[in-house]
Design a protein around this motif. Structure first.
Motif, mmCIF file in Angstrom:
data_model
loop_
_atom_site.group_PDB
_atom_site.id
_atom_site.type_symbol
_atom_site.label_atom_id
_atom_site.label_comp_id
_atom_site.label_asym_id
_atom_site.label_seq_id
_atom_site.Cartn_x
_atom_site.Cartn_y
_atom_site.Cartn_z
ATOM 1 N N PRO A 138 0.834 -1.203 0.000
ATOM 2 C CA PRO A 138 0.000 0.000 0.000
ATOM 3 C C PRO A 138 0.871 1.256 0.000
ATOM 4 O O PRO A 138 1.915 1.290 0.670
ATOM 5 C CB PRO A 138 -0.799 -0.117 1.304
ATOM 6 C CG PRO A 138 -0.745 -1.582 1.655
ATOM 7 C CD PRO A 138 0.594 -2.048 1.178
ATOM 8 N N GLU A 139 0.445 2.260 -0.719
ATOM 9 C CA GLU A 139 1.231 3.491 -0.796
ATOM 10 C C GLU A 139 1.432 4.118 0.581
ATOM 11 O O GLU A 139 2.470 4.739 0.843
ATOM 12 C CB GLU A 139 0.568 4.491 -1.745
ATOM 13 C CG GLU A 139 1.213 5.869 -1.800
ATOM 14 C CD GLU A 139 2.709 5.841 -2.063
ATOM 15 O OE1 GLU A 139 3.425 6.667 -1.466
ATOM 16 O OE2 GLU A 139 3.182 5.002 -2.853
ATOM 17 N N ASP A 140 0.465 3.961 1.481
ATOM 18 C CA ASP A 140 0.631 4.463 2.854
ATOM 19 C C ASP A 140 1.933 3.961 3.467
ATOM 20 O O ASP A 140 2.657 4.716 4.140
ATOM 21 C CB ASP A 140 -0.515 3.974 3.748
ATOM 22 C CG ASP A 140 -1.806 4.759 3.556
ATOM 23 O OD1 ASP A 140 -1.790 5.784 2.860
ATOM 24 O OD2 ASP A 140 -2.837 4.320 4.106
ATOM 25 N N VAL A 141 2.231 2.691 3.257
ATOM 26 C CA VAL A 141 3.417 2.074 3.855
ATOM 27 C C VAL A 141 4.684 2.695 3.281
ATOM 28 O O VAL A 141 5.631 2.992 4.023
ATOM 29 C CB VAL A 141 3.399 0.548 3.639
ATOM 30 C CG1 VAL A 141 4.708 -0.088 4.104
ATOM 31 C CG2 VAL A 141 2.217 -0.079 4.366
ATOM 32 N N GLY A 174 -6.221 4.730 0.960
ATOM 33 C CA GLY A 174 -5.365 4.725 2.133
ATOM 34 C C GLY A 174 -6.034 5.307 3.359
ATOM 35 O O GLY A 174 -7.206 5.697 3.342
ATOM 36 N N LEU A 175 -5.259 5.397 4.423
ATOM 37 C CA LEU A 175 -5.795 5.783 5.727
ATOM 38 C C LEU A 175 -5.272 7.124 6.224
ATOM 39 O O LEU A 175 -5.634 7.559 7.315
ATOM 40 C CB LEU A 175 -5.455 4.697 6.753
ATOM 41 C CG LEU A 175 -5.976 3.290 6.431
ATOM 42 C CD1 LEU A 175 -5.423 2.289 7.439
ATOM 43 C CD2 LEU A 175 -7.492 3.260 6.413
ATOM 44 N N THR A 183 -9.829 9.050 15.604
ATOM 45 C CA THR A 183 -10.873 8.237 16.226
ATOM 46 C C THR A 183 -11.189 7.004 15.370
ATOM 47 O O THR A 183 -11.410 5.911 15.905
ATOM 48 C CB THR A 183 -12.150 9.060 16.439
ATOM 49 O OG1 THR A 183 -12.519 9.693 15.197
ATOM 50 C CG2 THR A 183 -11.947 10.119 17.509
ATOM 51 N N GLU A 184 -11.202 7.162 14.038
ATOM 52 C CA GLU A 184 -11.455 6.036 13.143
ATOM 53 C C GLU A 184 -10.292 5.053 13.195
ATOM 54 O O GLU A 184 -10.492 3.827 13.205
ATOM 55 C CB GLU A 184 -11.656 6.532 11.714
ATOM 56 C CG GLU A 184 -11.777 5.441 10.648
ATOM 57 C CD GLU A 184 -12.995 4.547 10.832
ATOM 58 O OE1 GLU A 184 -12.989 3.425 10.296
ATOM 59 O OE2 GLU A 184 -13.946 4.972 11.521
ATOM 60 N N LEU A 185 -9.070 5.587 13.236
ATOM 61 C CA LEU A 185 -7.895 4.713 13.332
ATOM 62 C C LEU A 185 -7.874 3.966 14.656
ATOM 63 O O LEU A 185 -7.507 2.788 14.711
ATOM 64 C CB LEU A 185 -6.618 5.543 13.161
ATOM 65 C CG LEU A 185 -6.430 6.215 11.800
ATOM 66 C CD1 LEU A 185 -5.168 7.069 11.809
ATOM 67 C CD2 LEU A 185 -6.365 5.190 10.681
#
Length: 217
Positions: free
Chosen positions: A120-123, A164-165, A171-173
């Motif tokens: 994932p691009e987040d990583v 992504g996140l 709060t969602e995380l």
């Protein structure tokens, strides 16, 4: 067993040809592997398009950047071509780590074996490294299920899987971390044997969420 490399000797005819040919082959390996996994995959029609492929799962389109390597480390930068840095002006580097504007997933292809690392691009963004070793990507090896949001233990939505996140509220995380049973350490998270560390709490949560989902697939 490693695959044969340039047994024809194209580089003896024109040096650098095999590098380009090998890069194109790595992209083809990804396309073939994705197709064998059952995904619809679309080819790029021009070398300098902003990403290498588009993968379709139930109408969700993922922009994919393919990075091949036979040395156990993937170059995850933009602004290089055929192993040479492109310079805008003398002394000015255009090389940068891949970001969300470039792609949704990076797929590292082991040129020796055809193994694929679904990242994932987040990583990539959180690691902040220009080169990422396979040792630091073990959890993402052959994890094609990361594209399938409906099988990610029903943890992520289709939009979260693709986009992504990073844009999610804490709060969602927190809810995702709790659902996955993750304990977020107060100390920095060190990335393997590199000097890179993850300090920010939100970054740590996102990194651990993706790693945990990948492990569970």
């Amino acid at each position: 067993m490693a695959w044969d490399k340039d047994i024809v000797g194209v580089d003896t005819i024109k040096f650098g040809t095999f590098r380009s040919l090998n890069g194109a082959a790595d992209e083809s390996i990804f396309q073939g592997r994705a197709s064998k996994a059952g995904f619809y995959c679309f080819f790029k029609v021009w070398r300098d398009m902003p990403y290498d492929a588009v993968l379709d799962y139930k109408g969700i389109l993922y922009r994919v950047e393919v990075k091949g390597s036979s040395k156990g480390k993937f170059d995850v930068t933009r602004g290089t071509r055929s192993g040479k840095q492109i310079k805008k002006a003398p002394g000015v580097s255009r090389t940068r780590t891949l970001s969300r504007e470039d792609c949704d997933f990076v797929v590292g292809v082991d040129s020796n074996t055809g193994d694929c690392y679904i990242i994932p691009e987040d990583v990539i963004q959180i690691m902040g490294l220009n080169g990422v070793s396979t040792n630091n990507l073990k959890d993402f090896k052959e994890k094609w299920g990361l594209f399938i949001f409906s099988t990610n233990a029903n943890i992520l939505t289709a939009k979260q899987t693709r986009d992504g996140l990073m844009g999610e509220e804490v709060t969602e995380l927190d809810a995702l971390v709790s659902k996955l049973g993750i304990i977020v350490p107060s100390d920095d998270i060190k990335i393997g044997r590199t000097r890179a560390v993850i300090k920010d709490k939100k970054d740590k949560m996102i990194y651990l969420i993706w790693k945990t989902i990948a492990k569970n697939i």
